[in-house]
Design a protein around this motif. Structure first.
Motif, PDB file in Angstrom:
ATOM      1  N   GLN A 158      12.666  17.008  45.726  1.00 11.43           N
ATOM      2  CA  GLN A 158      12.619  16.497  47.091  1.00 11.43           C
ATOM      3  C   GLN A 158      11.323  15.707  47.312  1.00 11.43           C
ATOM      4  OE1 GLN A 158      13.358  18.170  51.629  1.00 11.43           O
ATOM      5  NE2 GLN A 158      14.200  19.249  49.875  1.00 11.43           N
ATOM      6  N   MET A 159      11.467  14.442  47.622  1.00 11.32           N
ATOM      7  CA  MET A 159      10.319  13.596  47.947  1.00 11.32           C
ATOM      8  C   MET A 159      10.799  12.465  48.857  1.00 11.32           C
ATOM      9  SD  MET A 159       9.677  11.562  44.330  1.00 11.32           S
ATOM     10  CE  MET A 159       9.612  13.027  43.313  1.00 11.32           C
ATOM     11  N   ALA A 160       9.891  11.943  49.644  1.00  7.53           N
ATOM     12  CA  ALA A 160      10.238  10.847  50.551  1.00  7.53           C
ATOM     13  C   ALA A 160      10.692   9.637  49.741  1.00  7.53           C
ATOM     14  CB  ALA A 160       9.048  10.481  51.422  1.00  7.53           C
ATOM     15  N   MET A 161      11.679   8.915  50.268  1.00  6.76           N
ATOM     16  CA  MET A 161      12.216   7.745  49.579  1.00  6.76           C
ATOM     17  C   MET A 161      11.098   6.763  49.216  1.00  6.76           C
ATOM     18  SD  MET A 161      15.091   6.491  48.450  1.00  6.76           S
ATOM     19  CE  MET A 161      16.352   7.334  49.419  1.00  6.76           C
ATOM     20  N   ALA A 162      10.137   6.619  50.099  1.00  4.86           N
ATOM     21  CA  ALA A 162       9.074   5.635  49.864  1.00  4.86           C
ATOM     22  C   ALA A 162       8.167   6.026  48.707  1.00  4.86           C
ATOM     23  CB  ALA A 162       8.243   5.466  51.135  1.00  4.86           C
ATOM     24  N   THR A 163       8.080   7.334  48.391  1.00  5.54           N
ATOM     25  CA  THR A 163       7.168   7.774  47.337  1.00  5.54           C
ATOM     26  C   THR A 163       7.831   7.850  45.963  1.00  5.54           C
ATOM     27  OG1 THR A 163       7.641  10.130  47.697  1.00  5.54           O
ATOM     28  CG2 THR A 163       5.873   9.130  49.020  1.00  5.54           C
ATOM     29  N   ARG A 164       9.148   7.730  45.909  1.00  6.60           N
ATOM     30  CA  ARG A 164       9.834   7.884  44.615  1.00  6.60           C
ATOM     31  C   ARG A 164       9.417   6.821  43.598  1.00  6.60           C
ATOM     32  NH1 ARG A 164      15.961   9.692  46.518  1.00  6.60           N
ATOM     33  NH2 ARG A 164      15.297  11.650  47.482  1.00  6.60           N
ATOM     34  N   PRO A 165       9.381   5.529  43.977  1.00  7.62           N
ATOM     35  CA  PRO A 165       8.937   4.536  42.983  1.00  7.62           C
ATOM     36  C   PRO A 165       7.525   4.822  42.474  1.00  7.62           C
ATOM     37  CG  PRO A 165       9.999   3.455  44.842  1.00  7.62           C
ATOM     38  CD  PRO A 165       9.804   4.886  45.236  1.00  7.62           C
ATOM     39  N   ALA A 166       6.650   5.291  43.364  1.00  8.95           N
ATOM     40  CA  ALA A 166       5.280   5.594  42.956  1.00  8.95           C
ATOM     41  C   ALA A 166       5.256   6.763  41.977  1.00  8.95           C
ATOM     42  CB  ALA A 166       4.422   5.902  44.180  1.00  8.95           C
ATOM     43  N   ALA A 167       6.094   7.764  42.224  1.00  9.48           N
ATOM     44  CA  ALA A 167       6.138   8.920  41.324  1.00  9.48           C
ATOM     45  C   ALA A 167       6.579   8.493  39.926  1.00  9.48           C
ATOM     46  CB  ALA A 167       7.079   9.982  41.881  1.00  9.48           C
ATOM     47  N   TRP A 168       7.611   7.642  39.861  1.00 10.49           N
ATOM     48  CA  TRP A 168       8.058   7.131  38.568  1.00 10.49           C
ATOM     49  C   TRP A 168       6.950   6.323  37.892  1.00 10.49           C
ATOM     50  CZ3 TRP A 168      12.268   7.784  35.483  1.00 10.49           C
ATOM     51  CH2 TRP A 168      13.375   8.451  36.027  1.00 10.49           C
ATOM     52  N   PHE A 169       6.339   5.413  38.642  1.00  7.53           N
ATOM     53  CA  PHE A 169       5.338   4.512  38.064  1.00  7.53           C
ATOM     54  C   PHE A 169       4.104   5.275  37.590  1.00  7.53           C
ATOM     55  CE2 PHE A 169       1.538   1.848  38.535  1.00  7.53           C
ATOM     56  CZ  PHE A 169       1.842   0.845  37.632  1.00  7.53           C
ATOM     57  N   VAL A 170       3.567   6.138  38.448  1.00  9.89           N
ATOM     58  CA  VAL A 170       2.337   6.857  38.104  1.00  9.89           C
ATOM     59  C   VAL A 170       2.574   7.791  36.928  1.00  9.89           C
ATOM     60  CG1 VAL A 170       0.669   8.569  38.924  1.00  9.89           C
ATOM     61  CG2 VAL A 170       1.326   6.657  40.400  1.00  9.89           C
ATOM     62  N   SER A 171       3.695   8.512  36.944  1.00  7.82           N
ATOM     63  CA  SER A 171       3.950   9.462  35.856  1.00  7.82           C
ATOM     64  C   SER A 171       4.224   8.722  34.545  1.00  7.82           C
ATOM     65  CB  SER A 171       5.115  10.384  36.212  1.00  7.82           C
ATOM     66  OG  SER A 171       6.332   9.678  36.343  1.00  7.82           O
ATOM     67  N   TRP A 172       4.952   7.608  34.615  1.00  4.59           N
ATOM     68  CA  TRP A 172       5.280   6.850  33.399  1.00  4.59           C
ATOM     69  C   TRP A 172       4.034   6.217  32.797  1.00  4.59           C
ATOM     70  CZ3 TRP A 172       5.019   1.877  31.500  1.00  4.59           C
ATOM     71  CH2 TRP A 172       5.822   1.592  30.396  1.00  4.59           C
ATOM     72  N   THR A 173       3.255   5.538  33.629  1.00  9.77           N
ATOM     73  CA  THR A 173       2.058   4.869  33.099  1.00  9.77           C
ATOM     74  C   THR A 173       1.019   5.896  32.649  1.00  9.77           C
ATOM     75  OG1 THR A 173       1.171   4.660  35.353  1.00  9.77           O
ATOM     76  CG2 THR A 173       2.357   2.770  34.450  1.00  9.77           C
TER      77      THR A 173
END
Length: 323
Positions: A158-173
């Motif tokens: 569960q996370m806000a829609m706006a934070t999902r891309p950031a979670a993917w990007f930060v964790s991947w990089t």
């Protein structure tokens, strides 16, 4: 299998519980715990209990007691990187995994041990949170159980829609630039039940059960685990996205979800259960993330429901308990 410690004084499990060390195919040492069925009950099979992230065998002592009173043995596990299993980073407080599919090697070791111990059949899966993600893949890949049940399964976070891309990007990089061992943003090194007061917790509405978990942490701090690493977060996101595209396995399934769930994603759970032929989604009014550790009334309803679900699906004749 070699004997391992089992902290009976804080587990409150059934009489006769034992623990063992197991070595997985790729090397890490994990811990396995078994509690037998209540001797006064007819044995109805064995529950393979898959815990969630940060969890450990002793946390499910009371759950094993509830299952034992209903005729089931319980076999559960410290996944790699948590509990007394081998930790994967120098800082043992950080939850970490190399690949999310590595947990399937722990599952394989657990199944081999269940066979070696000749645990009563049929076998069933009961999986919570991260264990629900591990368990879904295990079922798809042929886990030998007659039926399955989940509580608050981690099929989405569960996370806000706006934070999902950031979670993917930060964790991947972070994982690919050599920072995968760092804690994920917004998480703490301190274990949740010590860092958060009962009034602010998102796990249970029952103060005594929260104290039960806190007592385990203060008595045996080596069991404690803090937040996940960036690598763990990225691996979990990838695994959940992959599993969302896979069809449900052809097994009877029951899933319990609290209406107050705030850790895993209810929409993903609802979508999965809507598409699970013969699957049942049971909502727990007011329940939070850990319905197996909620109020006495909720716990009784969950374990009665799970036991009835399992008993209704005894599996092949060869697996059924002998009269």
């Amino acid at each position: 299998m070699d004997q391992a410690p089992l902290f009976h004084d804080v587990a409150d499990g059934p009489t006769g519980g034992q623990a063992w060390w197991l070595r997985t195919a790729d090397g890490p040492r994990i811990r396995l715990g078994h509690w037998p069925c209540d001797a006064t009950q007819d044995r109805r099979g064995t529950v393979l209990l898959f815990p969630g992230r940060t969890e450990y065998i002793e946390k499910y002592g009371r759950a094993a007691a509830d299952l034992a009173r209903r005729g089931f043995d319980t076999l559960t596990v410290d996944w790699r990187g948590q509990g007394l299993a081998d930790r994967l980073l120098a800082d043992r407080r950080t939850g970490h995994v190399g690949r999310f599919t590595d947990y399937q090697k722990d599952v394989a070791a657990m199944v081999d041990a269940a066979r070696a111990l000749d645990l009563p059949r049929p076998w069933y899966l009961l999986a919570h949170s991260m264990g629900g993600c591990i368990g879904l893949r295990a079922l798809i890949e042929g886990l030998p159980v007659a039926a399955c049940a989940f509580t608050g399964p981690m099929w989405g976070i569960q996370m806000a829609m706006a934070t999902r891309p950031a979670a993917w990007f930060v964790s991947w990089t972070g994982a690919r630039l050599g920072f995968g061992h760092h804690l994920a943003p917004g998480t703490k090194a301190q274990t949740y039940v010590i860092a958060e007061s009962f009034d602010d917790n998102a796990l249970t509405r029952d103060a005594e059960m929260y104290m039960y978990m806190q007592r385990q942490m203060t008595s045996y701090p080596d069991l404690a685990l803090g937040g996940p690493s960036l690598r763990w977060l990225n691996e979990a996101l990838v695994e959940m996205a992959h599993l969302a595209r896979r069809p449900a396995p052809p097994l009877p399934c029951q899933t319990w979800l609290g209406t107050g769930e705030s850790i895993v994603c209810p929409d993903r759970i609802t979508a999965r259960m809507t598409g699970w032929p013969g699957g049942a989604l049971v909502m727990v009014p007011g329940g939070e993330h850990e319905v197996m550790m909620d109020t006495p009334q909720t716990r009784a309803a969950v374990f009665d429901g799970v036991a009835a679900h399992f008993a209704a699906h005894p599996g092949p004749a060869a697996d059924r308990p002998k009269p």
